[in-house]
Design a protein around this motif. Structure first.
Motif, mmCIF file in Angstrom:
data_model
loop_
_atom_site.group_PDB
_atom_site.id
_atom_site.type_symbol
_atom_site.label_atom_id
_atom_site.label_comp_id
_atom_site.label_asym_id
_atom_site.label_seq_id
_atom_site.Cartn_x
_atom_site.Cartn_y
_atom_site.Cartn_z
ATOM 1 N N ILE A 13 -10.178 5.677 -27.047
ATOM 2 C CA ILE A 13 -9.938 5.617 -28.484
ATOM 3 C C ILE A 13 -8.492 5.196 -28.691
ATOM 4 C CG2 ILE A 13 -9.418 8.105 -28.651
ATOM 5 C CD1 ILE A 13 -11.274 6.209 -31.364
ATOM 6 N N GLU A 14 -8.284 4.187 -29.531
ATOM 7 C CA GLU A 14 -6.943 3.682 -29.832
ATOM 8 C C GLU A 14 -6.742 3.701 -31.334
ATOM 9 O OE1 GLU A 14 -6.585 -0.252 -28.233
ATOM 10 O OE2 GLU A 14 -6.845 0.416 -26.171
ATOM 11 N N VAL A 15 -5.600 4.231 -31.759
ATOM 12 C CA VAL A 15 -5.238 4.227 -33.175
ATOM 13 C C VAL A 15 -3.890 3.525 -33.274
ATOM 14 C CG1 VAL A 15 -4.736 5.613 -35.213
ATOM 15 C CG2 VAL A 15 -6.546 6.333 -33.630
ATOM 16 N N THR A 16 -3.865 2.435 -34.038
ATOM 17 C CA THR A 16 -2.679 1.593 -34.147
ATOM 18 C C THR A 16 -2.134 1.664 -35.562
ATOM 19 O OG1 THR A 16 -3.581 0.105 -32.475
ATOM 20 C CG2 THR A 16 -1.815 -0.766 -33.862
ATOM 21 N N ASP A 17 -0.817 1.901 -35.677
ATOM 22 C CA ASP A 17 -0.157 1.851 -36.976
ATOM 23 C C ASP A 17 1.001 0.861 -36.897
ATOM 24 O OD1 ASP A 17 2.393 3.244 -36.285
ATOM 25 O OD2 ASP A 17 1.117 5.003 -36.056
ATOM 26 N N THR A 18 1.668 0.645 -38.010
ATOM 27 C CA THR A 18 2.718 -0.385 -38.053
ATOM 28 C C THR A 18 4.129 0.175 -38.051
ATOM 29 O OG1 THR A 18 2.491 -0.465 -40.460
ATOM 30 C CG2 THR A 18 1.255 -2.096 -39.182
#
Length: 194
Positions: A83-88
């Protein structure tokens, strides 16, 4: 960056960087796992749903940049879920070894839960844009059950055992109470199933 095996299954979606977006990410990952043969009440589904809730909640609380969404990717390859969660937001990096939280506050335990439940986790910078990806890996042995981690509590116990029912301490049992839909046979008392 390490190469990952080609995914057998993949779910990818963008979400608004709001508490509602984080709840939706958690629910859709749980639904996708159910569709992939890991029903809602199984350890795999509950564990990955809790990890998704923690990482998505952190992306909203600590990785929010106005006008930018966060991205969730769930893959299954060779018996391993990632599971990958990407933010900026690149400047707010989680510590690879989170400090032990103060026992009194209602928040601050998310990465400790992720570390206890996942086989591995970490943070990588986004290669072509500002931001970061926080990821976790869960290996599923033959038979489809996640292994038990020593000292890790059951995912549905995290909020109800402490007497909390807050968004800062999401638990898979809150999926059934958040007003987004109940499934037949779900317990209505304290989020526990019989």
């Amino acid at each position: 960056m390490p190469q990952h095996p080609a995914p057998e299954r993949e779910f990818t979606m963008r979400f608004t960087s709001t508490p509602r977006g984080a709840r939706l990410a958690r629910r859709l990952v749980s639904h996708r796992l159910n569709d992939w043969g890991h029903p809602y009440s199984t350890p795999v589904n509950e564990t990955l749903t809790l990890i998704t809730a923690e990482l998505s909640g952190n992306a909203v609380r600590h990785g929010h940049v106005p006008g930018r969404d966060f991205h969730v990717q769930l893959t299954l390859a060779e018996g391993t879920f990632r599971i990958e969660v990407t933010d900026t937001r690149a400047e707010k990096q989680p510590s690879p070894t989170p400090a032990f939280p103060d026992p009194l506050p209602e928040s601050g335990r998310g990465l400790h839960l992720v570390a206890a439940l996942a086989d591995d986790w970490g943070v990588t910078p986004r290669p072509a844009a500002p931001g970061k990806t926080v990821w976790a890996v869960l290996r599923v042995p033959t038979g489809g059950h996640a292994h038990a981690h020593p000292g890790a509590s059951h995912p549905t116990d995290s909020a109800s055992m402490q007497g909390h029912d807050t968004e800062s301490t999401p638990a898979t049992s809150s999926l059934r109470r958040d007003g987004l839909g109940l499934r037949p046979g779900d317990a209505r008392c304290g989020g526990r199933r019989p």
